[in-house]
Motif scaffolding. Structure first.
Motif, PDB file in Angstrom:
ATOM      1  N   PHE A 159     -13.846  -5.182 -46.166  1.00 13.39           N
ATOM      2  CA  PHE A 159     -14.242  -4.191 -47.165  1.00 13.39           C
ATOM      3  C   PHE A 159     -13.659  -4.565 -48.534  1.00 13.39           C
ATOM      4  CE2 PHE A 159     -15.165  -1.955 -43.335  1.00 13.39           C
ATOM      5  CZ  PHE A 159     -16.182  -1.064 -43.657  1.00 13.39           C
ATOM      6  N   PHE A 160     -14.542  -4.624 -49.508  1.00 11.30           N
ATOM      7  CA  PHE A 160     -14.164  -4.923 -50.883  1.00 11.30           C
ATOM      8  C   PHE A 160     -13.878  -3.619 -51.627  1.00 11.30           C
ATOM      9  CE2 PHE A 160     -16.617  -8.514 -49.482  1.00 11.30           C
ATOM     10  CZ  PHE A 160     -15.997  -9.610 -50.065  1.00 11.30           C
ATOM     11  N   LEU A 161     -12.884  -3.681 -52.497  1.00 10.47           N
ATOM     12  CA  LEU A 161     -12.576  -2.551 -53.371  1.00 10.47           C
ATOM     13  C   LEU A 161     -13.241  -2.821 -54.717  1.00 10.47           C
ATOM     14  CD1 LEU A 161     -10.957   0.116 -53.532  1.00 10.47           C
ATOM     15  CD2 LEU A 161      -9.081  -1.221 -54.530  1.00 10.47           C
TER      16      LEU A 161
ATOM     17  N   CYS B  43      -1.547 -17.789 -39.078  1.00 11.99           N
ATOM     18  CA  CYS B  43      -2.802 -17.283 -39.639  1.00 11.99           C
ATOM     19  C   CYS B  43      -2.970 -17.731 -41.091  1.00 11.99           C
ATOM     20  CB  CYS B  43      -2.821 -15.763 -39.559  1.00 11.99           C
ATOM     21  SG  CYS B  43      -4.378 -15.029 -40.082  1.00 11.99           S
ATOM     22  N   ASN B  44      -4.155 -18.208 -41.405  1.00 20.69           N
ATOM     23  CA  ASN B  44      -4.471 -18.556 -42.783  1.00 20.69           C
ATOM     24  C   ASN B  44      -4.776 -17.303 -43.592  1.00 20.69           C
ATOM     25  OD1 ASN B  44      -4.275 -21.377 -42.546  1.00 20.69           O
ATOM     26  ND2 ASN B  44      -6.318 -21.497 -41.672  1.00 20.69           N
ATOM     27  N   VAL B  45      -4.578 -17.408 -44.890  1.00 21.31           N
ATOM     28  CA  VAL B  45      -4.947 -16.323 -45.800  1.00 21.31           C
ATOM     29  C   VAL B  45      -5.868 -16.895 -46.871  1.00 21.31           C
ATOM     30  CG1 VAL B  45      -4.140 -14.517 -47.355  1.00 21.31           C
ATOM     31  CG2 VAL B  45      -2.709 -15.214 -45.414  1.00 21.31           C
ATOM     32  N   PHE B  46      -6.974 -16.209 -47.090  1.00 23.30           N
ATOM     33  CA  PHE B  46      -7.919 -16.576 -48.137  1.00 23.30           C
ATOM     34  C   PHE B  46      -7.853 -15.542 -49.250  1.00 23.30           C
ATOM     35  CE2 PHE B  46      -9.543 -18.066 -44.066  1.00 23.30           C
ATOM     36  CZ  PHE B  46      -9.797 -19.401 -44.327  1.00 23.30           C
ATOM     37  N   GLU B  47      -8.094 -15.989 -50.470  1.00 21.81           N
ATOM     38  CA  GLU B  47      -8.202 -15.082 -51.614  1.00 21.81           C
ATOM     39  C   GLU B  47      -9.670 -14.912 -51.953  1.00 21.81           C
ATOM     40  OE1 GLU B  47      -6.005 -16.793 -54.801  1.00 21.81           O
ATOM     41  OE2 GLU B  47      -4.087 -16.747 -53.724  1.00 21.81           O
ATOM     42  N   ILE B  48     -10.056 -13.679 -52.247  1.00 22.20           N
ATOM     43  CA  ILE B  48     -11.460 -13.423 -52.548  1.00 22.20           C
ATOM     44  C   ILE B  48     -11.561 -12.320 -53.593  1.00 22.20           C
ATOM     45  CG2 ILE B  48     -11.773 -11.699 -50.709  1.00 22.20           C
ATOM     46  CD1 ILE B  48     -14.579 -13.040 -50.276  1.00 22.20           C
ATOM     47  N   ARG B  49     -12.559 -12.432 -54.448  1.00 26.31           N
ATOM     48  CA  ARG B  49     -12.861 -11.371 -55.403  1.00 26.31           C
ATOM     49  C   ARG B  49     -14.367 -11.355 -55.641  1.00 26.31           C
ATOM     50  NH1 ARG B  49     -10.815 -13.218 -61.458  1.00 26.31           N
ATOM     51  NH2 ARG B  49     -11.829 -15.273 -61.537  1.00 26.31           N
TER      52      ARG B  49
ATOM     53  N   GLN C  30      -8.332  -9.900 -53.521  1.00 25.44           N
ATOM     54  CA  GLN C  30      -7.920  -9.351 -52.230  1.00 25.44           C
ATOM     55  C   GLN C  30      -7.634 -10.490 -51.259  1.00 25.44           C
ATOM     56  OE1 GLN C  30     -11.505  -6.480 -52.361  1.00 25.44           O
ATOM     57  NE2 GLN C  30     -10.099  -5.479 -50.938  1.00 25.44           N
ATOM     58  N   ALA C  31      -6.883 -10.181 -50.215  1.00 23.17           N
ATOM     59  CA  ALA C  31      -6.507 -11.181 -49.213  1.00 23.17           C
ATOM     60  C   ALA C  31      -7.280 -10.959 -47.928  1.00 23.17           C
ATOM     61  CB  ALA C  31      -5.010 -11.112 -48.935  1.00 23.17           C
ATOM     62  N   ILE C  32      -7.752 -12.047 -47.342  1.00 22.84           N
ATOM     63  CA  ILE C  32      -8.374 -12.028 -46.018  1.00 22.84           C
ATOM     64  C   ILE C  32      -7.489 -12.839 -45.086  1.00 22.84           C
ATOM     65  CG2 ILE C  32     -10.331 -12.805 -44.634  1.00 22.84           C
ATOM     66  CD1 ILE C  32     -12.160 -12.243 -46.933  1.00 22.84           C
TER      67      ILE C  32
ATOM     68  N   ILE D  87     -14.076 -17.477 -53.698  1.00 24.04           N
ATOM     69  CA  ILE D  87     -13.351 -17.592 -52.438  1.00 24.04           C
ATOM     70  C   ILE D  87     -12.504 -18.858 -52.492  1.00 24.04           C
ATOM     71  CG2 ILE D  87     -13.555 -17.561 -49.915  1.00 24.04           C
ATOM     72  CD1 ILE D  87     -16.556 -16.866 -50.345  1.00 24.04           C
ATOM     73  N   CYS D  88     -11.261 -18.762 -52.101  1.00 23.37           N
ATOM     74  CA  CYS D  88     -10.421 -19.949 -52.052  1.00 23.37           C
ATOM     75  C   CYS D  88      -9.327 -19.763 -51.006  1.00 23.37           C
ATOM     76  CB  CYS D  88      -9.814 -20.263 -53.423  1.00 23.37           C
ATOM     77  SG  CYS D  88      -8.770 -18.954 -54.092  1.00 23.37           S
TER      78      CYS D  88
END
Length: 228
Positions: A63-65, A101-107, A119-121, A157-158
């Motif tokens: 869910f995106f804010l 666990c990997n963490v991805f950054e997304i906006r 946000q973090a995934i 996404i990165c």
């Protein structure tokens, strides 16, 4: 008329070097793989197709804010621009594997073309598809490769780094590949700065420098007040 059914989802995954197979580079250390999965409702070249098939989609929706317009209240949405992001949080929730666990950054951009908060995934992979609704059914658009330019335009996404969960507070944190330690807001997954003013091993000047680095990366604005 014979239909050419192409890939209907794309999977993102972190690799430190180019993997074998059909993986393609999306950004530094982030690769994607278009593929076809079974799903009962497909939108193929503007035609709606219903087939006798069980869905192979699995995972949790991210869910995106988003504040859709300037000065509007932010709301949670799992389908901005009809893109859906499926994640697997089992690694992050498992005591034995959470540190792997990997963490991805997304906006995402809002309807005023303004970037929203990062946000973090927390997931090993991210599966993305684009859907359209008809009569309460969601149809997966195919081929997904025709949607990727829009995905790249509306989202960023990165790869960020590895997940760390504090044994004391339970706070989820990111140990980034840029040698930064960041917090993940537990309510909305926004990426926030890490501070520890009472820690004598983390000098105040170093904390100020890290806050400056955080601002340059995650809260940077141009002269018109638009987020870069």
């Amino acid at each position: 008329m014979e239909l050419n059914i192409g890939p209907n989802v794309v999977t993102f995954k972190h690799f430190t070097e180019k993997p074998n197979g059909d993986w393609r580079r999306w950004s530094a250390d982030l690769y994607y793989l278009p593929k076809f999965i079974e799903y009962p409702s497909l939108a193929i070249n503007n035609r709606l197709i219903n087939i006798n098939s069980e869905s192979e989609l699995y995972g949790d929706y991210f869910f995106f804010l988003i504040s859709q317009r300037k000065m509007e209240k932010s709301v949670f949405r799992n389908d901005p621009y009809h893109f859906f992001f499926l994640i697997n949080e089992e690694l992050a929730d498992n005591e034995e594997t959470k540190s792997l666990c990997n963490v991805f950054e997304i906006r995402v951009k809002n309807y005023d073309n303004e970037w929203q908060d990062w946000q973090a995934i927390c997931s090993d992979t991210i599966t993305v598809f684009r859907g359209e609704k008809h009569d309460d059914l969601t149809y997966l658009r195919s081929p997904i490769t025709d949607e990727l330019s829009d995905l790249k335009e509306k989202f960023e996404i990165c790869y960020s780094g590895q997940l760390w969960i504090s044994d004391v507070t339970g706070q989820r944190q990111i140990v980034t590949d840029r040698d930064m330690l960041l917090n993940i807001n537990p309510f909305d997954n926004r990426i926030t700065p890490f501070t520890d003013l009472g820690n004598p091993c983390y000098p105040f000047d170093d904390q100020v420098a890290d806050l400056r680095r955080f601002k340059e990366r995650y809260c940077n604005y141009d002269s018109d007040g638009k987020r870069i």
